[in-house]
Motif scaffolding. Structure first.
Motif, PDB file in Angstrom:
ATOM      1  N   ALA A 147       0.835  -1.206   0.000  1.00  0.00           N
ATOM      2  CA  ALA A 147       0.000   0.000   0.000  1.00  0.00           C
ATOM      3  C   ALA A 147       0.866   1.251   0.000  1.00  0.00           C
ATOM      4  N   LEU A 148       1.934   1.231   0.804  1.00  0.00           N
ATOM      5  CA  LEU A 148       2.858   2.375   0.832  1.00  0.00           C
ATOM      6  C   LEU A 148       3.545   2.552  -0.521  1.00  0.00           C
ATOM      7  N   ARG A 149       3.912   1.435  -1.136  1.00  0.00           N
ATOM      8  CA  ARG A 149       4.573   1.511  -2.447  1.00  0.00           C
ATOM      9  C   ARG A 149       3.626   2.093  -3.493  1.00  0.00           C
ATOM     10  N   HIS A 150       2.338   1.781  -3.356  1.00  0.00           N
ATOM     11  CA  HIS A 150       1.350   2.290  -4.308  1.00  0.00           C
ATOM     12  C   HIS A 150       1.237   3.812  -4.234  1.00  0.00           C
ATOM     13  N   TYR A 151       1.493   4.355  -3.046  1.00  0.00           N
ATOM     14  CA  TYR A 151       1.378   5.801  -2.867  1.00  0.00           C
ATOM     15  C   TYR A 151       2.758   6.464  -2.806  1.00  0.00           C
ATOM     16  N   GLU A 152       3.731   5.862  -3.498  1.00  0.00           N
ATOM     17  CA  GLU A 152       5.102   6.352  -3.453  1.00  0.00           C
ATOM     18  C   GLU A 152       5.224   7.796  -3.955  1.00  0.00           C
ATOM     19  N   GLU A 153       4.501   8.131  -5.022  1.00  0.00           N
ATOM     20  CA  GLU A 153       4.596   9.481  -5.591  1.00  0.00           C
ATOM     21  C   GLU A 153       4.130  10.540  -4.587  1.00  0.00           C
ATOM     22  N   GLU A 154       2.997  10.291  -3.936  1.00  0.00           N
ATOM     23  CA  GLU A 154       2.483  11.249  -2.959  1.00  0.00           C
ATOM     24  C   GLU A 154       3.461  11.428  -1.801  1.00  0.00           C
ATOM     25  N   LEU A 155       4.051  10.330  -1.360  1.00  0.00           N
ATOM     26  CA  LEU A 155       4.969  10.410  -0.221  1.00  0.00           C
ATOM     27  C   LEU A 155       6.268  11.125  -0.604  1.00  0.00           C
ATOM     28  N   GLN A 156       6.689  10.986  -1.861  1.00  0.00           N
ATOM     29  CA  GLN A 156       7.873  11.718  -2.312  1.00  0.00           C
ATOM     30  C   GLN A 156       7.584  13.211  -2.427  1.00  0.00           C
ATOM     31  N   GLN A 157       6.348  13.528  -2.844  1.00  0.00           N
ATOM     32  CA  GLN A 157       5.981  14.930  -3.014  1.00  0.00           C
ATOM     33  C   GLN A 157       5.804  15.630  -1.673  1.00  0.00           C
ATOM     34  N   PHE A 158       5.222  14.901  -0.713  1.00  0.00           N
ATOM     35  CA  PHE A 158       4.987  15.485   0.615  1.00  0.00           C
ATOM     36  C   PHE A 158       5.727  14.629   1.649  1.00  0.00           C
ATOM     37  N   VAL A 159       7.027  14.833   1.714  1.00  0.00           N
ATOM     38  CA  VAL A 159       7.879  13.982   2.557  1.00  0.00           C
ATOM     39  C   VAL A 159       7.473  14.054   4.025  1.00  0.00           C
ATOM     40  N   TRP A 160       6.999  15.177   4.492  1.00  0.00           N
ATOM     41  CA  TRP A 160       6.662  15.319   5.909  1.00  0.00           C
ATOM     42  C   TRP A 160       5.536  14.374   6.342  1.00  0.00           C
ATOM     43  N   LEU A 161       4.734  13.917   5.370  1.00  0.00           N
ATOM     44  CA  LEU A 161       3.668  12.959   5.713  1.00  0.00           C
ATOM     45  C   LEU A 161       4.245  11.641   6.235  1.00  0.00           C
ATOM     46  N   VAL A 162       5.437  11.281   5.740  1.00  0.00           N
ATOM     47  CA  VAL A 162       6.054  10.009   6.148  1.00  0.00           C
ATOM     48  C   VAL A 162       6.322   9.995   7.651  1.00  0.00           C
ATOM     49  N   TRP A 163       6.644  11.153   8.199  1.00  0.00           N
ATOM     50  CA  TRP A 163       6.992  11.218   9.622  1.00  0.00           C
ATOM     51  C   TRP A 163       5.833  10.803  10.532  1.00  0.00           C
ATOM     52  N   PHE A 164       4.593  10.947  10.027  1.00  0.00           N
ATOM     53  CA  PHE A 164       3.422  10.655  10.864  1.00  0.00           C
ATOM     54  C   PHE A 164       2.833   9.262  10.604  1.00  0.00           C
ATOM     55  N   ILE A 165       3.437   8.494   9.684  1.00  0.00           N
ATOM     56  CA  ILE A 165       2.893   7.164   9.381  1.00  0.00           C
ATOM     57  C   ILE A 165       2.860   6.261  10.613  1.00  0.00           C
ATOM     58  N   PRO A 166       3.947   6.166  11.413  1.00  0.00           N
ATOM     59  CA  PRO A 166       3.863   5.317  12.623  1.00  0.00           C
ATOM     60  C   PRO A 166       2.756   5.759  13.574  1.00  0.00           C
ATOM     61  N   LEU A 167       2.545   7.080  13.688  1.00  0.00           N
ATOM     62  CA  LEU A 167       1.498   7.595  14.572  1.00  0.00           C
ATOM     63  C   LEU A 167       0.115   7.165  14.085  1.00  0.00           C
ATOM     64  N   ILE A 168      -0.113   7.308  12.779  1.00  0.00           N
ATOM     65  CA  ILE A 168      -1.415   6.950  12.203  1.00  0.00           C
ATOM     66  C   ILE A 168      -1.682   5.455  12.369  1.00  0.00           C
ATOM     67  N   ILE A 169      -0.672   4.645  12.014  1.00  0.00           N
ATOM     68  CA  ILE A 169      -0.842   3.190  12.087  1.00  0.00           C
ATOM     69  C   ILE A 169      -1.084   2.721  13.523  1.00  0.00           C
ATOM     70  N   SER A 170      -0.290   3.229  14.465  1.00  0.00           N
ATOM     71  CA  SER A 170      -0.437   2.781  15.859  1.00  0.00           C
ATOM     72  C   SER A 170      -1.766   3.221  16.451  1.00  0.00           C
ATOM     73  N   ALA A 171      -2.222   4.442  16.122  1.00  0.00           N
ATOM     74  CA  ALA A 171      -3.507   4.921  16.658  1.00  0.00           C
ATOM     75  C   ALA A 171      -4.654   4.042  16.187  1.00  0.00           C
ATOM     76  N   GLY A 172      -4.653   3.707  14.895  1.00  0.00           N
ATOM     77  CA  GLY A 172      -5.723   2.853  14.369  1.00  0.00           C
ATOM     78  C   GLY A 172      -5.645   1.443  14.904  1.00  0.00           C
ATOM     79  N   GLY A 173      -4.430   0.862  14.906  1.00  0.00           N
ATOM     80  CA  GLY A 173      -4.275  -0.508  15.382  1.00  0.00           C
ATOM     81  C   GLY A 173      -4.597  -0.657  16.855  1.00  0.00           C
TER      82      GLY A 173
END
Length: 449
Positions: free
Chosen positions: A302-328
């Motif tokens: 899923a992350l690989r599928h959204y590679e372009e968006e993550l490259q364009q907005f690098v700061w979003l990557v910093w919050f991925i662990p937060l998003i995943i842990s909150a939902g899980g």
């Protein structure tokens, strides 16, 4: 725990074969305390001490040893001594022990038992282990409905030495068909009217367990009706035995342990944690770990599928662990609460709409609170105030999604006839992780253009 208080004295008494003091040791203390003081002895020494106790007392002390030690003693010692001990052990307990012995050892012991006990053991062994038949004892107080109070007490006195419990007296006809039940308290209270028969005082609406009924269902009946024992009958309502509350406690403990292991994504263990083979333990843990590994691969895809968006907005990557842990974490919380509520009978399938409404409200409250915290952090990281809105909106959506997913999946499994505990926390978290990534990137797409 090994109590060393009497160990030197015990070993000295054994060395001197001091019969008087050994017999006194076996009879003076509570059987549980006696077994505790013998924990430091070797199996050979403990077995030798047991031979100085009366047969009934010997079985009581033996019953307080760990199952592992009991089995070792039954395997290693003289068959005639073992048979004498087995004869005194309550019917349900001795069958459980015999089931764990090798067929060769069983064939050495059974011929040495009285015919009635031997047939009883063979009959109980024929029932599946997790059914009422595999759990019951045949040592039950059976009385005829024509007996009056005085006659019933006399008959009970004759049977008492062979019974595991006399909480309830079961009234049967000549064919052992269950007619009713009388409590011992009720019988004693009727001594002022000794002419009353059991048929007059018995309760005919008796809660029973079918011999093929699952043990978990039996435990629920005992809990629901607050019983000390429950009679076990066949399809014709012939009384076969009873299941006592101590056996039900063991079932409840076993079921709770299995559920806890499933919730942690481990296939239930058939043996104690420290006794189970390492290969077996690895297999039972590895099954679910493999499934969860492939679920994590889907997150990576899923992350690989959204590679372009993550490259364009690098700061979003910093919050991925937060998003995943909150939902899980929110999904795991909901799944655990719903599974335990369903296991204890607090929640039925018909309550699904109430569960979802409650989880929706709670998830909105939790999501809003965590979204505010996330937004306060994102303001300092995101390029602009508008861009920072991605984090709180995503957190709210992911937490709501996680809670509803964690609450719904166990209910769906229960409806499908499966154990809701199969919907383990890691499995729920894996599903919510994928959904969290999808929600996160799509919220980012919408707000960031």
């Amino acid at each position: 725990m090994v109590n060393t208080l009497f160990l030197p004295e015990l070993r000295e008494m054994l060395a001197e074969q001091n019969r008087a003091e050994l017999e006194e040791f076996c009879t003076t203390l509570n059987p549980g305390r006696t077994a505790e003081f013998m924990e430091g002895l070797s199996n050979e020494e403990a077995w030798e001490v047991l031979q100085f106790a009366e047969p009934s007392r010997r079985s009581e002390i033996f019953g307080y040893f760990s199952e592992e030690r009991q089995l070792e003693m039954l395997r290693d010692h003289d068959p005639s001594q073992v048979a004498a001990l087995v004869e005194e052990i309550p019917a349900d307990d001795r069958v459980d022990l015999i089931q764990e012995l090798s067929d060769e050892r069983v064939q050495e012991i059974l011929p040495l038992l009285p015919v009635q006990d031997r047939r009883n053991i063979q009959r109980l062994r024929s029932y599946q282990g997790e059914t009422a038949g595999g759990l019951m004892t045949t040592e039950v107080a059976k009385l005829g409905e024509k007996l009056n109070v005085r006659e019933a007490l006399d008959e009970l006195g004759r049977q008492a030495s062979q019974l595991e419990t006399i909480y309830y007296l079961y009234v049967v006809d000549d064919d052992d068909l269950l007619r009713g039940i009388v409590s011992t308290r009720q019988l004693v209270s009727s001594l002022a009217h000794p002419e009353i028969t059991l048929g007059d005082m018995m309760e005919t609406d008796v809660v029973v367990a079918n011999v093929t009924e699952d043990q978990e269902s039996v435990a629920h009946k005992v809990e629901r009706f607050n019983l000390l024992a429950i009679p076990v009958v066949d399809a014709n309502r012939r009384l076969l035995g009873i299941i006592t509350h101590d056996d039900v406690i063991d079932v409840v403990r076993e079921e709770l342990t299995e559920d806890a292991q499933r919730i942690a994504a481990v296939a239930p263990l058939e043996d104690d944690f420290l006794r189970i083979g390492l290969l077996t333990l690895s297999w039972k843990r590895g099954i679910w770990l493999t499934i969860l590994f492939f679920a994590a691969l889907l997150t990576a895809f899923a992350l690989r599928h959204y590679e372009e968006e993550l490259q364009q907005f690098v700061w979003l990557v910093w919050f991925i662990p937060l998003i995943i842990s909150a939902g899980g974490n929110s999904g795991s919380q909901s799944a655990t609460l719903v599974i335990t509520a369903m296991t204890s009978g607090q929640v039925k399938f018909r309550d699904w709409h109430r569960v979802l409404i409650r989880e929706s409200v709670v998830s909105l409250l939790l999501g809003s609170f965590l979204a505010l915290i996330g937004f306060a952090v994102a303001i300092f990281v995101a390029p602009s105030f508008h861009d920072a809105l991605v984090i709180p909106i995503t957190l709210l959506a992911v937490i709501v999604c996680g809670c509803l997913c964690g609450a719904t999946l166990p209910i769906v499994f229960k409806r499908a006839g499966l154990d809701p505990a199969l919907m383990s926390n890691p499995f729920v978290a894996g599903i919510v992780d994928i959904m969290g990534i999808v929600i996160y990137i799509n919220v980012g797409r919408i707000l960031l253009g």
